[in-house]
Design a protein around this motif. Sequence first.
Motif, short mmCIF file in Angstrom:
data_model
loop_
_atom_site.label_atom_id
_atom_site.label_comp_id
_atom_site.label_asym_id
_atom_site.label_seq_id
_atom_site.Cartn_x
_atom_site.Cartn_y
_atom_site.Cartn_z
N TYR A 24 7.65 69.07 45.94
CA TYR A 24 8.99 69.12 45.37
C TYR A 24 9.92 68.03 45.91
O TYR A 24 11.10 67.99 45.55
CB TYR A 24 9.63 70.51 45.57
N ARG A 25 9.36 67.13 46.75
CA ARG A 25 10.13 65.98 47.19
C ARG A 25 9.57 64.66 46.67
O ARG A 25 10.06 63.60 47.04
CB ARG A 25 10.20 65.95 48.72
N THR A 26 8.54 64.75 45.85
CA THR A 26 7.93 63.54 45.30
C THR A 26 8.80 62.95 44.20
O THR A 26 9.65 63.63 43.61
CB THR A 26 6.54 63.85 44.73
N PHE A 29 8.21 64.83 40.79
CA PHE A 29 8.96 66.07 40.64
C PHE A 29 10.41 65.80 40.30
O PHE A 29 10.99 66.44 39.40
CB PHE A 29 8.87 66.90 41.93
N ASN A 30 11.01 64.85 40.99
CA ASN A 30 12.43 64.54 40.74
C ASN A 30 12.64 63.88 39.39
O ASN A 30 13.69 64.05 38.77
CB ASN A 30 12.97 63.68 41.87
N ALA A 31 11.62 63.15 38.90
CA ALA A 31 11.70 62.59 37.55
C ALA A 31 11.72 63.72 36.52
O ALA A 31 12.44 63.65 35.51
CB ALA A 31 10.51 61.66 37.29
N PHE A 32 10.96 64.78 36.80
CA PHE A 32 10.96 65.93 35.89
C PHE A 32 12.28 66.70 35.96
O PHE A 32 12.75 67.23 34.96
CB PHE A 32 9.78 66.85 36.20
N ALA A 141 17.26 57.86 38.44
CA ALA A 141 16.18 57.29 37.62
C ALA A 141 15.78 55.90 38.09
O ALA A 141 14.62 55.51 38.03
CB ALA A 141 16.61 57.25 36.16
N LEU A 142 16.76 55.14 38.60
CA LEU A 142 16.49 53.77 39.05
C LEU A 142 16.11 53.70 40.52
O LEU A 142 15.30 52.88 40.92
CB LEU A 142 17.72 52.89 38.81
N TRP A 157 11.80 59.57 32.36
CA TRP A 157 13.18 60.05 32.26
C TRP A 157 13.71 59.92 30.83
O TRP A 157 14.27 60.87 30.26
CB TRP A 157 14.04 59.27 33.26
N LEU A 158 13.49 58.75 30.24
CA LEU A 158 14.00 58.53 28.89
C LEU A 158 13.24 59.34 27.84
O LEU A 158 13.82 59.75 26.84
CB LEU A 158 13.95 57.04 28.56
N TRP A 159 11.96 59.60 28.09
CA TRP A 159 11.21 60.45 27.16
C TRP A 159 11.76 61.87 27.18
O TRP A 159 11.89 62.51 26.14
CB TRP A 159 9.71 60.44 27.53
#
Length: 480
Positions: A24-26, A29-32, A141-142, A157-159
Amino acid sequence: MTDSKPTLGSSDDGSTRGMKRIWYRTTLFNAFIIGGVGFMAPGLWNAMNSLGAGGAESPYLINAANALVFSLMGFLCLFGGPIANRIGMNWTLLLGAVGYPVYSAALYTNNRFGNEWFVLVGAIACGLSAGLFWASEGAVALGYPEPAKRGQYMNIWLWFRTGGPLLGSAIVLGLNHSASSKSKGKVGSETYLIFVALQCLAVPLAIFLTRPEKVQRSDGSKVKIVVQDSWRAEMLELWKLSHRKDIMLLLPVFWASYFNQYEGNFETYYFGVRARALIGFVAYLGTLISSWSISRILDYRMLSIKSRLTYTFYYVIFLHILAWIYGWVVQEQFTKMSPSYDWSDKGFTKGLFVVILWEFSRQALQNWLYYFLSTMTDNISELSRLSGILRGQESFSQAVSFGLNTRDWYGGRVPLAVNTILLGLAVLPTWFVLRDHQPIEHDRSDDNLTHLHDEEQHPEKFIDNTRKGDIVVGETSVTR
C-alpha cells in the motif's frame, strides 16, 4: 501481501538496506488511488459535460455555472501547491473530491425542479474543491512514479480519469437510449442520482493516499521533498516559479490546451439526447487510445527524453492541424443546414468524428504537457506548484471559454476562430521552451547524490532519504 524487493534506505553506492516494500506504499497502489478518485469525481463530472451542457436542454445556464467553476478552480489551483505542501497530499486530495457530488446534486435539482440558485452554489463548491484536487493529483501523478516509468504511470492515471467519463457515458446511454430521446432535449433526472452516489465514494478513498516521504519505488529511489517552513515561504516559491521565463512562455499553450469548450454547444446544437450520449461514450474511447499511444512514445527508452519530447511535440501539432481543419469544414456545413441528428441519421458520423478528433488531439497535448513539466524537476514540492500553475491557467482558459459559449455566436464561428488563433499562437513559444529545455535524466543512483540542485539551487535543501522519515523544512532537517 508484500514484495520482497528491498527499496528503502538506499546507500550511496546504489545498494539497498533490508526493508521490504509494503504494497500500500508502492507507486502502483498510489496510482490506483489517485486514478480511482479521478475516476469517480472529475471523471463522472466530465461524463455529464460530454453530453453537452451537463445534459441540460439549453447550454447557457450550465455554461455560466461552469465558467464560475473554472474561475474559482483557477485560483485554487494556483495556490493548491502551497496548500498541499503544508497540509499533506492526502488531505488536499480529500478536500478536492468533496465538491463534485454537490454540483451533481445541483444539476439534478435543476433537471427535476427547474432550480437555478443551487446550480450556482454547486458551481462554487465544485470550483473551490476542484482547484485543490487538480493541484494534488498532478503532483502525485508526476512525482510519485519512478522516473523511467513516468509515462506509463501517467497513462494509468489518465486511463482511470478517462474511464470515469466512459462509465458515466455508458450509464447515460443506458438510461437515455429509447426512441423518445431521439430529439433535442435533456437527459432523464435519474441519471444524476447515480452520479451523486458514485462521486460520494471518492471522498473516503482519497485518505488512503500515501504521504510522499513514505512512498516506496521499485527502483529504490526516493520522492524528493522540499517543505518550506511557513506559508509565506511557500507563496514566495510560487511567485518565483510563476515568473520564470520558461513558465511565462508556456502560458499560451496552457490556455490553448483546454480552451475548446465549444464542443458542448456543438453537441446541443446539432444532436438529439441519445446521440449526445453515444458521442460522449465513443469520444472517450478515442481519448483512451490517444493517451496510450503518446505514453508509449514518452516512455520509449531507446530515445533520450529530449528526443521523445521533440518527436511527440510535432505529433501533437499534426493531430491538432488535422482535427481543426476537419472541424471547420463540418462546422460550416452544419451552420448552413442547422441539423438535429439522431444516431440513425446519415450525417451523424460526420459530426461524431469532429468530437473524436478534438478529444484525441486534446488528450495527446495533455499527456505531453504533464510529461514535459515532470522533466523540469524531480522534487515533488515544486511539481505540486508546477501542476497547480498548469491546471490554474487551464482553468482560467476554460472559464473564459465557457463564458464565451453562453452566446450563440453565429453558429459557432467565433469560438472556433478564437480556439484556432490560440493554438496557432502557442506553437512558437512552446517550441522555444522545448528547444532550450534540459530534461532531468537520472538513474537510481542519482537519487542518493547530495550535490544535485533543487529549484532554489541550494543542495543542502535536498532530503537525505537514507534515514527513513527525514524531511527538509526550509534548510533544517527534522525527523517525523
